[in-house]
Design a protein around this motif. Structure first.
Motif, PDB file in Angstrom:
ATOM      1  N   GLY A   1      -2.745   0.773  -7.110  1.00 21.13           N
ATOM      2  CA  GLY A   1      -3.769   1.804  -7.214  1.00 21.13           C
ATOM      3  C   GLY A   1      -4.073   2.445  -5.877  1.00 21.13           C
ATOM      4  N   ARG A   2      -5.019   3.366  -5.878  1.00 19.88           N
ATOM      5  CA  ARG A   2      -5.328   4.157  -4.694  1.00 19.88           C
ATOM      6  C   ARG A   2      -6.305   3.484  -3.742  1.00 19.88           C
ATOM      7  N   ARG A   3      -6.902   2.405  -4.183  1.00 22.30           N
ATOM      8  CA  ARG A   3      -7.917   1.750  -3.365  1.00 22.30           C
ATOM      9  C   ARG A   3      -7.307   0.610  -2.549  1.00 22.30           C
TER      10      ARG A   3
ATOM     11  N   SER B   1       2.703  -0.357  -6.343  1.00 24.73           N
ATOM     12  CA  SER B   1       1.340   0.049  -6.012  1.00 24.73           C
ATOM     13  C   SER B   1       0.347  -0.625  -6.948  1.00 24.73           C
TER      14      SER B   1
ATOM     15  N   THR C   1       5.017   3.567  -4.352  1.00 28.36           N
ATOM     16  CA  THR C   1       4.667   4.548  -5.388  1.00 28.36           C
ATOM     17  C   THR C   1       4.986   4.045  -6.793  1.00 28.36           C
TER      18      THR C   1
ATOM     19  N   VAL D   1       0.817  -1.213   0.000  1.00 31.14           N
ATOM     20  CA  VAL D   1       0.000   0.000   0.000  1.00 31.14           C
ATOM     21  C   VAL D   1       0.851   1.263   0.000  1.00 31.14           C
TER      22      VAL D   1
ATOM     23  N   ARG E   1       4.941   1.929 -10.173  1.00 34.45           N
ATOM     24  CA  ARG E   1       3.918   1.181 -10.888  1.00 34.45           C
ATOM     25  C   ARG E   1       4.562  -0.034 -11.559  1.00 34.45           C
TER      26      ARG E   1
END
Length: 228
Positions: free
Chosen positions: A205-207, A203, A163, A160, A165
């Motif tokens: 994603g943001r979820r 990461s 950063t 989490v 990808r």
């Protein structure tokens, strides 16, 4: 008989009894029917010559389909509650994993796996390989502690706090190890251990994803996302 794939170790011309029962009792196979056999390395078109049991067949044409990712893809996944690990094994097989290694981690609720569950997971991998047209059946191994994960040439760990990808760090031509934690994720010291073994935190994603969703998202980005 509708098109079918059957697992036959060694392509010896004799099907295991479980596969025989499915072809004869469920699919109503008859002498002369054609189907596909595979053994983890090869695939062939076969013809039924005797219903048995066990069913006997002759190989008509050996094939080498290009359905594998092309590099080793090992999925390290923490032990999960209930039947979630079976979901991961099924989809991971469809997505091209070559080996699935369950892990015991700090936040894992289950801390062990019985022989019965391990056999079931291996059966799930076999059925998923048949359904998805794979020749390779991923090996599902007994659980190991996180500290037993070896050094890897290329590894990605879902985290989490990361950063980076996947597309920024992935080399699709190199063998790949993927690590996904349990409900609650890896502890910070576990992420640090994995980094020391060659894993890069990435990461998804943001979820916040469920553990089983994270495993499949990471694998899909590395295989299906690369068209492999």
């Amino acid at each position: 008989m509708r098109p079918h794939r059957a697992f036959s170790p060694g392509l010896t011309g004799v099907l295991p009894l479980r596969e025989t029962r499915h072809l004869v009792e469920v699919l109503r196979a008859r002498v002369g029917d054609r189907f596909t056999v595979f053994d983890g390395e090869r695939e062939a078109l076969a013809e039924v010559v005797d219903l048995g049991p066990p069913l006997r067949y002759r190989v008509l044409e050996e094939r080498r389909p290009e359905r594998e990712v092309g590099v080793e893809v090992v999925l390290y996944v923490a032990l999960l509650k209930g039947d979630k690990l079976a979901e991961v094994v099924r989809a991971a097989t469809e997505l091209g994993a070559t080996r699935i290694q369950p892990l015991v981690t700090r936040h894992s609720v289950p801390k062990e796996m019985g022989e019965g569950k391990l056999r079931r997971l291996r059966a799930v991998a076999l059925e998923a390989a048949k359904q998805s047209g794979r020749v390779v059946v991923p090996e599902v191994l007994p659980p190991i502690p996180l500290k037993a994960v070896p050094q890897v040439a290329q590894g990605l760990v879902a985290h989490v706090g990361a950063t980076a990808r996947v597309r920024e760090v992935l080399d699709p031509e190199k063998p790949l190890a993927l690590a996904v934690g349990p409900e609650g994720g890896f502890a910070e010291e576990e992420v640090a251990l994995l980094e020391a073994r060659g894993f890069t935190p990435v990461s998804l994603g943001r979820r916040i994803l469920r553990a089983e969703t994270a495993a499949l998202a990471l694998l899909a980005l590395c295989t299906a996302g690369e068209g492999r």
